[in-house]
Design an enzyme around this catalytic site. Structure first.
Site, PDB file in Angstrom:
ATOM      1  N   PHE A 168      -8.990  -5.015  11.175  1.00 44.54           N
ATOM      2  CA  PHE A 168     -10.320  -4.719  10.325  1.00 44.54           C
ATOM      3  C   PHE A 168     -10.117  -5.183   8.802  1.00 44.54           C
ATOM      4  CE2 PHE A 168      -8.405  -0.457  10.405  1.00 44.54           C
ATOM      5  CZ  PHE A 168      -8.457  -0.354   9.293  1.00 44.54           C
ATOM      6  N   TYR A 226       0.758  -1.392   0.140  1.00 42.77           N
ATOM      7  CA  TYR A 226       0.063   0.202  -0.033  1.00 42.77           C
ATOM      8  C   TYR A 226       0.819   1.381   0.028  1.00 42.77           C
ATOM      9  CZ  TYR A 226      -4.133  -3.186   0.605  1.00 42.77           C
ATOM     10  OH  TYR A 226      -4.743  -3.959   0.283  1.00 42.77           O
TER      11      TYR A 226
HETATM   12  C1  LIG Z   1      -2.964  -7.642  -3.187  1.00 40.37           C
HETATM   13  C2  LIG Z   1      -3.885  -8.068  -4.532  1.00 40.37           C
HETATM   14  C3  LIG Z   1      -5.168  -7.445  -3.913  1.00 40.37           C
HETATM   15  C4  LIG Z   1      -3.137  -7.177  -5.547  1.00 40.37           C
HETATM   16  O1  LIG Z   1      -4.147  -7.264  -6.767  1.00 40.37           O
HETATM   17  P1  LIG Z   1      -3.542  -6.952  -8.289  1.00 40.37           P
HETATM   18  O2  LIG Z   1      -4.814  -6.615  -8.922  1.00 40.37           O
HETATM   19  O3  LIG Z   1      -2.761  -8.052  -8.487  1.00 40.37           O
HETATM   20  O4  LIG Z   1      -2.598  -5.924  -8.001  1.00 40.37           O
HETATM   21  P2  LIG Z   1      -2.353  -4.648  -9.367  1.00 40.37           P
HETATM   22  O5  LIG Z   1      -2.158  -5.416 -10.592  1.00 40.37           O
HETATM   23  O6  LIG Z   1      -3.379  -3.689  -9.463  1.00 40.37           O
HETATM   24  O7  LIG Z   1      -0.982  -4.042  -8.795  1.00 40.37           O
HETATM   25  C5  LIG Z   1      -0.594  -2.814  -8.516  1.00 40.37           C
HETATM   26  C6  LIG Z   1       0.743  -2.747  -7.911  1.00 40.37           C
HETATM   27  O8  LIG Z   1       0.883  -3.366  -6.746  1.00 40.37           O
HETATM   28  C7  LIG Z   1       1.895  -4.421  -7.018  1.00 40.37           C
HETATM   29  N1  LIG Z   1       1.510  -5.381  -6.066  1.00 40.37           N
HETATM   30  C8  LIG Z   1       0.207  -6.204  -5.890  1.00 40.37           C
HETATM   31  N2  LIG Z   1       0.068  -6.862  -4.970  1.00 40.37           N
HETATM   32  C9  LIG Z   1       1.386  -7.061  -4.526  1.00 40.37           C
HETATM   33  C10 LIG Z   1       1.986  -7.872  -3.650  1.00 40.37           C
HETATM   34  N3  LIG Z   1       1.490  -8.741  -3.029  1.00 40.37           N
HETATM   35  N4  LIG Z   1       3.270  -7.497  -3.089  1.00 40.37           N
HETATM   36  C11 LIG Z   1       4.046  -6.793  -4.036  1.00 40.37           C
HETATM   37  N5  LIG Z   1       3.623  -6.054  -4.963  1.00 40.37           N
HETATM   38  C12 LIG Z   1       2.156  -6.175  -5.065  1.00 40.37           C
HETATM   39  C13 LIG Z   1       1.831  -4.736  -8.229  1.00 40.37           C
HETATM   40  O9  LIG Z   1       3.189  -5.297  -8.729  1.00 40.37           O
HETATM   41  C14 LIG Z   1       1.763  -3.600  -9.048  1.00 40.37           C
HETATM   42  O10 LIG Z   1       2.850  -2.677  -8.819  1.00 40.37           O
HETATM   43  P3  LIG Z   1       3.350  -1.554  -9.847  1.00 40.37           P
HETATM   44  O11 LIG Z   1       2.753  -0.201  -8.905  1.00 40.37           O
HETATM   45  O12 LIG Z   1       4.749  -1.379  -9.778  1.00 40.37           O
HETATM   46  O13 LIG Z   1       2.747  -1.597 -11.239  1.00 40.37           O
HETATM   47  C15 LIG Z   1      -3.886  -9.585  -4.828  1.00 40.37           C
HETATM   48  O14 LIG Z   1      -2.488  -9.989  -4.938  1.00 40.37           O
HETATM   49  C16 LIG Z   1      -4.464 -10.275  -3.723  1.00 40.37           C
HETATM   50  O15 LIG Z   1      -5.836 -10.593  -3.601  1.00 40.37           O
HETATM   51  N6  LIG Z   1      -3.981 -10.962  -2.774  1.00 40.37           N
HETATM   52  C17 LIG Z   1      -4.553 -11.955  -1.682  1.00 40.37           C
HETATM   53  C18 LIG Z   1      -5.267 -11.143  -0.938  1.00 40.37           C
HETATM   54  C19 LIG Z   1      -4.428 -10.003  -0.072  1.00 40.37           C
HETATM   55  O16 LIG Z   1      -3.359 -10.179   0.559  1.00 40.37           O
HETATM   56  N7  LIG Z   1      -5.100  -8.715  -0.046  1.00 40.37           N
HETATM   57  C20 LIG Z   1      -4.691  -7.653   0.321  1.00 40.37           C
HETATM   58  C21 LIG Z   1      -5.494  -7.391   1.753  1.00 40.37           C
HETATM   59  S1  LIG Z   1      -4.655  -6.372   2.937  1.00 40.37           S
END
Ligand SMILES: CC(C)(COP(=O)(O)OP(=O)(O)OC[C@H]1O[C@@H](n2cnc3c(N)ncnc32)[C@H](O)[C@@H]1OP(=O)(O)O)[C@@H](O)C(=O)NCCC(=O)NCCS
Length: 429
Positions: free
Chosen positions: A429, A151
């Site tokens: 949360f 984030y």
């Molecule tokens: C985390 C999650 C929501 C990311 O969704 P996504 O659609 O694949 O993410 P995006 O394609 O929009 O990625 C946006 C950016 O974030 C980065 N990013 C996304 N997930 C990441 C991760 N887990 N670790 C590191 N970088 C990450 C991407 O590489 C991309 O980077 P950039 O800004 O350099 O292009 C997804 O991997 C997921 O559902 N994870 C499991 C549940 C979870 O952990 N959710 C977060 C809860 S707090």
């Protein structure tokens, strides 16, 4: 605010980005049980939870229907009704230094199906959440995170840290003060209303805590449906000598091969007063047939080591970033909190997403801050994520400067923002 945030239309920029990826962004009508169940199941799947049945879904629908619930759909796949992206949000009062509560945009359930990962879905969802919050005049966004690497790119900074403890109760003896009041077992259902009042005091008593919805509060007092340890759950209330409800602890006792060495897994310890805190800790440490007490998400200033005979018997086994904050409106955020020293600082805030950037003069007199735009030379230059990290009083300014994430008069900004009591968020949360 409740109705507005539920009915505010979806963010057009996000909808466009999602459409360009061949997908569809939509708010979910949480009164539509079938659609909401699909969303809930996608959310559970995103966090590798179970494929829960009706009982869990009915409960979750009841608890979560008052959140703004957003989904991304892929209409080209067979299971098109099952979202490939989820997020929900609501306006949560966040306690800030000095004790005031400000509206914050709480974000949760961010998931993207593994089949659709890394195509920018989360980026579209997060951007949409932040713009919606900004449009509704909410000055900060907050979340607790599964991974700390995600984030920062959206301007969030870690603003509270949490400690996880393991206490060897065969090794430590209570050496704290004599404890007062009355402890008694109770059950979640009859205790709920009392528990809400206790939690209200706990959450208002510390910067970083948030006012809890019924869902967030109930799960601290007892197990929700689908909890595999439900029948082992215990709830003990603490009432002061004068009969005031001031705390509770909820926990599960887990067995091992050795019957005198059970482990207590604490779900939540709520203490609205020091007396409640010491009485509940003592209760946990003196449980018979127990060798270990395990508890997470305590403040980094938990006084436990000073309350026992052997400091090393009460071990911090982990300290982690916990609440992440993202300031959206600098003047509103900075004037809502109080400061423990007076001062005058010009801050140059940079923000890649354009919500918070600008040059602001913060003048603090008698602990009260006033903020105005200025063209004067900055004393401190920092990205919004760094400002968000120190906003609640966390002592990170020096480390941020060392890391190149804050430049200028480090001492001055540290003195002004840091609080004697570190901020804490004691739940997820
Ligand atoms: C985390 C999650 C929501 C990311 O969704 P996504 O659609 O694949 O993410 P995006 O394609 O929009 O990625 C946006 C950016 O974030 C980065 N990013 C996304 N997930 C990441 C991760 N887990 N670790 C590191 N970088 C990450 C991407 O590489 C991309 O980077 P950039 O800004 O350099 O292009 C997804 O991997 C997921 O559902 N994870 C499991 C549940 C979870 O952990 N959710 C977060 C809860 S707090």
């Amino acid at each position: 605010m409740t109705e507005t945030y539920l009915t505010q239309p979806i963010d057009e920029e996000s909808a466009r980005a999602v459409a360009e990826a061949g997908l569809r962004l939509s708010l979910v009508d949480t009164a539509d049980a079938a659609a909401f169940d699909e969303w809930l199941l996608a959310d559970f799947r995103g966090f590798h939870s179970g494929r829960y049945g009706t009982e869990v879904l009915v409960e979750a629908r009841d608890y979560l229907s008052d959140r703004r619930t957003t989904a991304v759909y892929d209409d080209t796949i067979a299971a098109a009704a099952s979202p490939v992206g989820t997020v929900n949000s609501w306006v949560a009062p966040l306690t800030v230094p000095g004790g005031a509560a400000i509206d914050s945009w709480a974000i949760s359930s961010v998931t993207v199906a593994p089949t659709h990962r890394r195509r920018g879905i989360a980026r579209a969802l997060l951007g949409g959440e932040l713009r919606t919050a900004r449009d509704l005049g909410v000055p900060v966004a907050i979340l607790t995170v599964s991974e700390s690497v995600i984030y920062g790119r959206w301007g969030f900074g870690p603003a509270t840290f949490a400690g996880e403890w393991r206490v060897d109760t065969k090794r430590v003896r209570w050496t704290g003060p004599a404890t007062t009041g009355r402890l008694s077992f109770t059950e979640p259902e009859p205790y709920h209303e009392t528990g809400y009042a206790v939690l209200g005091k706990v959450m208002a008593g510390r910067a970083g805590e948030i006012a809890l919805s019924r869902y967030l509060a109930d799960r601290l007092m007892g197990p929700l449906k689908g909890n595999p340890d439900a029948d082992k759950h215990r709830l003990v209330r603490y009432d002061s000598a004068a009969g005031e409800p001031e705390g509770f602890v909820s926990y599960v006792v887990k067995g091992t091969d050795d019957f005198v060495r059970h482990t207590v897994e604490v779900t939540y310890l709520a203490a609205a007063t020091d007396e409640a805190l010491t009485a509940l800790w003592r209760f946990l440490l003196e449980l018979d047939l127990v060798a270990e007490v395990h508890i997470g998400t305590r403040g980094i200033d938990e006084p436990l080591p000073h309350l026992v005979s052997d400091i090393r018997g009460a071990r911090v086994v982990g300290v982690e970033d916990h609440l992440w904050v993202r300031i959206l409106d600098v003047p509103d955020a900075l004037t809502a909190r109080r400061y423990e020293r007076d001062g005058d600082l010009v801050l140059e805030v940079t923000d890649d997403l354009g919500f918070a950037d600008g040059r602001y003069r913060l003048r603090v007199t008698d602990g009260e801050g006033r903020v105005e735009a200025t063209t004067d030379a900055p004393d401190v230059t920092l990205p919004v994520s760094s400002l968000s990290s120190i906003y609640l009083g966390h002592d990170a300014a020096r480390a941020l400067a060392l890391a190149g994430k804050l430049a200028g008069d480090v001492d001055a900004i540290d003195r002004l923002f840091r609080t004697a009591v570190p901020p804490r968020l004691s739940t997820w949360f």
